[in-house]
Design an enzyme around this catalytic site. Structure first.
Site, PDB file in Angstrom:
ATOM      1  N   TYR A 207      28.131   8.803  53.667  1.00 24.22           N
ATOM      2  CA  TYR A 207      29.522   9.171  53.960  1.00 24.22           C
ATOM      3  C   TYR A 207      30.043   8.236  55.030  1.00 24.22           C
ATOM      4  O   TYR A 207      29.356   7.976  56.019  1.00 24.22           O
ATOM      5  CB  TYR A 207      29.583  10.619  54.451  1.00 24.22           C
ATOM      6  CG  TYR A 207      30.971  11.075  54.869  1.00 24.22           C
ATOM      7  CD1 TYR A 207      31.983  11.256  53.928  1.00 24.22           C
ATOM      8  CD2 TYR A 207      31.262  11.333  56.210  1.00 24.22           C
ATOM      9  CE1 TYR A 207      33.248  11.679  54.311  1.00 24.22           C
ATOM     10  CE2 TYR A 207      32.525  11.766  56.602  1.00 24.22           C
ATOM     11  CZ  TYR A 207      33.515  11.941  55.654  1.00 24.22           C
ATOM     12  OH  TYR A 207      34.765  12.360  56.037  1.00 24.22           O
TER      13      TYR A 207
ATOM     14  N   ASP B 164      27.058   1.543  59.422  1.00 16.54           N
ATOM     15  CA  ASP B 164      27.889   2.653  59.889  1.00 16.54           C
ATOM     16  C   ASP B 164      26.984   3.527  60.751  1.00 16.54           C
ATOM     17  O   ASP B 164      26.223   4.350  60.248  1.00 16.54           O
ATOM     18  CB  ASP B 164      28.461   3.424  58.702  1.00 16.54           C
ATOM     19  CG  ASP B 164      29.356   4.577  59.160  1.00 16.54           C
ATOM     20  OD1 ASP B 164      29.407   4.849  60.381  1.00 16.54           O
ATOM     21  OD2 ASP B 164      29.999   5.200  58.292  1.00 16.54           O
TER      22      ASP B 164
ATOM     23  N   LYS C 127      31.587   9.664  67.222  1.00 14.41           N
ATOM     24  CA  LYS C 127      30.788  10.805  67.673  1.00 14.41           C
ATOM     25  C   LYS C 127      30.304  10.686  69.124  1.00 14.41           C
ATOM     26  O   LYS C 127      31.095  10.938  70.030  1.00 14.41           O
ATOM     27  CB  LYS C 127      29.661  11.061  66.667  1.00 14.41           C
ATOM     28  CG  LYS C 127      30.279  11.447  65.296  1.00 14.41           C
ATOM     29  CD  LYS C 127      29.346  12.012  64.258  1.00 14.41           C
ATOM     30  CE  LYS C 127      30.148  12.546  63.067  1.00 14.41           C
ATOM     31  NZ  LYS C 127      29.941  11.914  61.801  1.00 14.41           N
TER      32      LYS C 127
HETATM   33  C1  PLP Z   1      31.146  11.460  60.894  1.00  9.82           C
HETATM   34  C2  PLP Z   1      30.999  10.166  60.178  1.00  9.82           C
HETATM   35  C3  PLP Z   1      32.104   9.360  59.863  1.00  9.82           C
HETATM   36  C4  PLP Z   1      33.516   9.817  60.061  1.00  9.82           C
HETATM   37  O1  PLP Z   1      33.847   9.996  61.401  1.00  9.82           O
HETATM   38  P1  PLP Z   1      35.127  10.912  61.769  1.00  9.82           P
HETATM   39  O2  PLP Z   1      35.219  10.791  63.251  1.00  9.82           O
HETATM   40  O3  PLP Z   1      34.813  12.273  61.269  1.00  9.82           O
HETATM   41  O4  PLP Z   1      36.298  10.312  61.065  1.00  9.82           O
HETATM   42  C5  PLP Z   1      31.878   8.116  59.320  1.00  9.82           C
HETATM   43  N1  PLP Z   1      30.630   7.683  59.088  1.00  9.82           N
HETATM   44  C6  PLP Z   1      29.544   8.421  59.353  1.00  9.82           C
HETATM   45  C7  PLP Z   1      28.178   7.870  59.075  1.00  9.82           C
HETATM   46  C8  PLP Z   1      29.682   9.702  59.892  1.00  9.82           C
HETATM   47  O5  PLP Z   1      28.606  10.456  60.114  1.00  9.82           O
END
Ligand code: PLP
Length: 429
Positions: free
Chosen positions: A145, A240, A268
């Site tokens: 994701y 990511d 995060k």
């Molecule tokens: C949480 C997450 C996102 C999205 O971040 P948001 O701050 O919710 O937009 C993108 N990539 C990864 C791997 C994530 O865990």
């Protein structure tokens, strides 16, 4: 435990005016049933709901709270920042401090740009990768994701040669026709994808430790393999690390596995519970970003001083106590695994650093296909059992559990006891 009457009432009221009663879908408990718990406050490893029940928390806002809820020193920095104002649309000292702090543990991020969410970081990094390579296509893995940008809300077509299909209404085919989807942890599939679209792939984006199908570590040699492939094909590699950053290792997956991506996305933990995101990497690539270069990307609230203060404090405190949190996570994983063995429940506990998942299946999980073999009904029963015993885990089999530096033997003991009862309950349903 008090009946959750306040939570139930608030949920009914919220449903009347908000889709599903929530601001983000997983919070509605659709995968586990029942009404969600409404939170009043948090403290350390603990959450308190509006009916004044306290829970050990393994959601931690889906990762950001590396030092737990309402950490005194983090709160103090946030208050100090807020007292000076909330946003200026101008430069503040903290931004470069946060960037340098990140660079001390992730030196490959030579230049960084701060944004407001992980989604935004990923969108921007992809735009940059496309501009740098003057190519349009990107490769992503199923079960990874990367936020809710159109081009990434995709599912696999019927083979490597097939481009991705939108998996949400409202996403035009045009937005996903440049996205190639391949299975995670499968180097051969990556090779085929690159061979099939020679000189067309701008970047491969990947969660270096997948966390959004439950926690699935990369297999030996996989990250090295995609690093080599991207290089051979003149494509960029984007890690990511929105979730894995400061979670799988103080320096993220790139430090843990010693594989250097061209670009990295963060979020995060770097906001310590306030909205933030960041992307960065090789200076030569980042030089294309406006105002130095032609790739446009901007944000009214980007580099927000309150988020930056929370992030700085969280990293300061969290990185010092990180090893301890990781060894406690390992002990907890072992404890949960032992309880499952005691009841002959097929369960895989998989984790790296301070994040892990319990999959109710008899085989190690390496990709979305075998993650999907997990017994989600059993998971739902275990979830409800844990909640009834005041342990709060993510309301889905396919989310990561997080441990903070504030978790201690009291919270772990309560978790073990609750897990024992929850498995017994689930087996008797
Ligand atoms: C949480 C997450 C996102 C999205 O971040 P948001 O701050 O919710 O937009 C993108 N990539 C990864 C791997 C994530 O865990």
């Amino acid at each position: 435990m008090n009946p959750r009457t306040q939570s139930d009432q608030l949920f009914n009221e919220a449903k009347a005016c908000m889709p599903g009663g929530v601001s983000s879908p997983v919070r509605a408990y659709k995968a586990v049933g029942g009404a969600p718990v409404f939170i009043d406050k948090g403290q350390g490893a603990w959450l308190c709901d509006v009916d004044q029940n306290w829970y050990v928390d393994y959601v931690l806002s889906y990762g950001p709270l590396l030092v737990g809820h309402a950490h005194q020193e983090v709160q103090a920095k946030i208050i100090e920042a807020i007292e000076k104002g909330t946003s200026f649309g101008a430069c503040t000292e903290g931004e470069a401090q946060l960037v340098r702090k990140i660079q001390t543990v992730m030196p490959k991020m030579e230049q960084l740009r701060l944004v407001n969410s992980g989604t935004e970081a990923v969108m921007s990094a992809l735009r940059l990768a496309r501009a740098y390579t003057t190519r349009d296509k990107i490769i992503k893995c199923t079960g990874n994701y990367h936020g809710h940008a159109d081009s990434l809300l995709v599912e696999a077509g019927s083979g490597v040669a097939t481009l991705a299909l939108p998996n949400s209404p409202g996403v035009p085919i045009g937005s996903t026709e440049n996205t190639v989807v391949i299975p995670f942890n499968n180097l051969m599939a990556a090779e085929k994808a690159f061979d099939h679209f020679p000189n067309e792939i701008a970047a491969m984006i990947i969660e270096p430790v997948a966390g959004n199908m439950g926690v699935v570590p990369p297999q030996e040699g996989y990250l090295e393999g995609v690093r080599k492939l991207t290089q051979e094909h003149g494509s960029l590699l984007i890690f990511d690390e929105v979730m894995t950053g400061f979670r799988v290792h103080p320096g993220g997956a790139q430090t843990l596995y010693q594989v250097s991506p061209d670009l990295t996305t963060l979020g995060k933990v770097i906001g310590g519970g306030l909205p933030i995101g960041a992307y960065g990497g090789r200076a030569e690539i980042m030089a294309l970003i406006a105002p130095d270069g032609p790739v446009y990307q901007a944000g009214t609230l980007s580099g927000n001083p309150v988020s930056v203060a929370a992030g700085l404090a969280t990293l300061d405190i969290g990185l010092k106590a990180w090893d301890q949190a990781a060894s406690q996570t390992r002990a907890l994983m072992q404890g949960l695994s032992d309880i499952a063995t005691k009841y002959s429940v097929p369960m895989q506990v998989q984790g790296v650093g301070t994040m892990f998942s319990c999959f109710f299946t008899d085989m190690p999980v390496t990709n979305l296909k075998n993650a999907s073999r997990s017994n989600t009904h059993f998971f739902a029963d275990v979830f409800q059992g844990l909640l009834a015993h005041q342990v709060h885990i993510p309301p889905s089999q396919y989310e990561a559990w997080f441990v903070s530096t504030a978790h201690d033997s009291k919270s772990f003991n309560q978790t073990m006891e609750a897990f024992d009862s929850a498995l017994q309950n689930a087996l008797s349903v």
